[in-house]
Design a protein around this motif. Structure first.
Motif, PDB file in Angstrom:
ATOM      1  N   ARG A  22       1.000  -1.345   0.049  1.00 61.75           N
ATOM      2  CA  ARG A  22       0.017   0.079   0.092  1.00 61.75           C
ATOM      3  C   ARG A  22       0.914   1.365   0.039  1.00 61.75           C
ATOM      4  O   ARG A  22       2.003   0.916   0.145  1.00 61.75           O
ATOM      5  CB  ARG A  22      -1.156   0.043   1.233  1.00 61.75           C
ATOM      6  CG  ARG A  22      -1.832  -1.088   1.114  1.00 61.75           C
ATOM      7  CD  ARG A  22      -2.931  -1.218   2.118  1.00 61.75           C
ATOM      8  NE  ARG A  22      -2.305  -1.382   3.632  1.00 61.75           N
ATOM      9  CZ  ARG A  22      -2.835  -0.915   4.666  1.00 61.75           C
ATOM     10  NH1 ARG A  22      -3.842  -0.410   4.727  1.00 61.75           N
ATOM     11  NH2 ARG A  22      -2.126  -1.178   5.707  1.00 61.75           N
ATOM     12  N   THR A  40      -9.181   1.379  -1.660  1.00 59.79           N
ATOM     13  CA  THR A  40      -9.648   1.904  -0.265  1.00 59.79           C
ATOM     14  C   THR A  40      -8.563   2.723   0.270  1.00 59.79           C
ATOM     15  O   THR A  40      -7.315   2.521   0.114  1.00 59.79           O
ATOM     16  CB  THR A  40     -10.241   0.800   0.438  1.00 59.79           C
ATOM     17  OG1 THR A  40      -8.818  -0.293   0.714  1.00 59.79           O
ATOM     18  CG2 THR A  40     -11.244  -0.117  -0.219  1.00 59.79           C
ATOM     19  N   GLN A  41      -8.990   3.485   1.269  1.00 58.77           N
ATOM     20  CA  GLN A  41      -8.260   4.316   2.279  1.00 58.77           C
ATOM     21  C   GLN A  41      -8.315   4.167   3.676  1.00 58.77           C
ATOM     22  O   GLN A  41      -9.781   3.927   3.869  1.00 58.77           O
ATOM     23  CB  GLN A  41      -8.101   5.579   1.792  1.00 58.77           C
ATOM     24  CG  GLN A  41      -7.986   6.261   0.384  1.00 58.77           C
ATOM     25  CD  GLN A  41      -8.267   7.525  -0.003  1.00 58.77           C
ATOM     26  OE1 GLN A  41      -9.121   8.292   0.562  1.00 58.77           O
ATOM     27  NE2 GLN A  41      -7.301   8.276  -0.775  1.00 58.77           N
ATOM     28  N   GLU A  42      -7.282   4.182   4.183  1.00 58.15           N
ATOM     29  CA  GLU A  42      -7.271   4.179   5.804  1.00 58.15           C
ATOM     30  C   GLU A  42      -6.772   5.442   6.206  1.00 58.15           C
ATOM     31  O   GLU A  42      -5.887   6.052   5.386  1.00 58.15           O
ATOM     32  CB  GLU A  42      -6.719   3.081   6.440  1.00 58.15           C
ATOM     33  CG  GLU A  42      -7.400   1.802   6.201  1.00 58.15           C
ATOM     34  CD  GLU A  42      -8.285   1.281   7.026  1.00 58.15           C
ATOM     35  OE1 GLU A  42      -8.343   1.904   8.138  1.00 58.15           O
ATOM     36  OE2 GLU A  42      -9.084   0.306   6.419  1.00 58.15           O
ATOM     37  N   LYS A  92      -5.383  -1.525  11.178  1.00 59.76           N
ATOM     38  CA  LYS A  92      -6.495  -0.767  10.602  1.00 59.76           C
ATOM     39  C   LYS A  92      -7.490  -0.523  11.946  1.00 59.76           C
ATOM     40  O   LYS A  92      -7.940  -1.355  12.579  1.00 59.76           O
ATOM     41  CB  LYS A  92      -7.256  -1.420   9.796  1.00 59.76           C
ATOM     42  CG  LYS A  92      -6.599  -1.777   8.418  1.00 59.76           C
ATOM     43  CD  LYS A  92      -7.302  -2.766   7.610  1.00 59.76           C
ATOM     44  CE  LYS A  92      -6.633  -2.817   6.119  1.00 59.76           C
ATOM     45  NZ  LYS A  92      -7.331  -3.480   5.013  1.00 59.76           N
ATOM     46  N   PRO A  93      -7.825   0.791  12.183  1.00 61.11           N
ATOM     47  CA  PRO A  93      -7.306   1.965  11.526  1.00 61.11           C
ATOM     48  C   PRO A  93      -5.498   2.068  12.127  1.00 61.11           C
ATOM     49  O   PRO A  93      -5.447   1.902  13.065  1.00 61.11           O
ATOM     50  CB  PRO A  93      -8.156   3.061  12.037  1.00 61.11           C
ATOM     51  CG  PRO A  93      -8.694   2.670  13.321  1.00 61.11           C
ATOM     52  CD  PRO A  93      -8.757   1.288  13.287  1.00 61.11           C
TER      53      PRO A  93
END
Length: 145
Positions: A22, A40-42, A92-93
């Protein structure tokens, strides 16, 4: 999607690949972890001012981010200061792993880097007394709540 939040001039060297493939980068007050496979994003939300510098630890898991000065974090002589946060980008997160650091830079952190061993973090930033200042942190001493 979170993007932007800084000029192209201020974005040099602030996009990195993590150990899991990532990508991590700053956007406004956020640290963003983007997964191009799933789109997707965190978000790391620990800063209260714009993030202007980012460094990746040699383990490619930990990220250091530095913000511009904020009145929420004052120096010992009551001036706004920049904040440095180190956080785990693979959980995550994403979450902070050490106490906030720095009351040394008073305007902006221009650049930061971990040593090749990962034991130290060096920052270059400006303040009201000097055009720039280099500070070397033994960042592991800041571990704790």
């Amino acid at each position: 999607y979170a993007s932007g939040g800084m000029s192209a001039e201020g974005a040099r060297g602030n996009v990195k690949y993590l150990a899991d493939g990532r990508v991590v980068y700053p956007a406004g007050t956020l640290g963003v972890v983007y997964d191009s496979r799933s789109h997707t994003q965190e978000f790391f939300t620990g800063h209260d001012a714009a993030v202007c510098a980012l460094a990746l630890h040699p383990n490619k898991r930990l990220v250091a981010t530095g913000s511009v000065a904020s009145t929420l974090r004052m120096t010992s002589d009551n001036r706004p200061s920049c904040t440095i946060l180190i956080w785990d980008a693979l959980v995550k997160p994403p979450r902070r792993v050490v106490r906030p650091m720095s009351r040394m830079h008073e305007q902006k952190i221009h650049a930061m880097s971990f040593s090749t061993s990962g034991e130290r973090l060096i920052t270059a930033g400006g303040d009201s007394k000097y055009a720039s200042r280099i500070i070397i942190y033994d960042w592991q001493k800041a571990i704790g709540p």
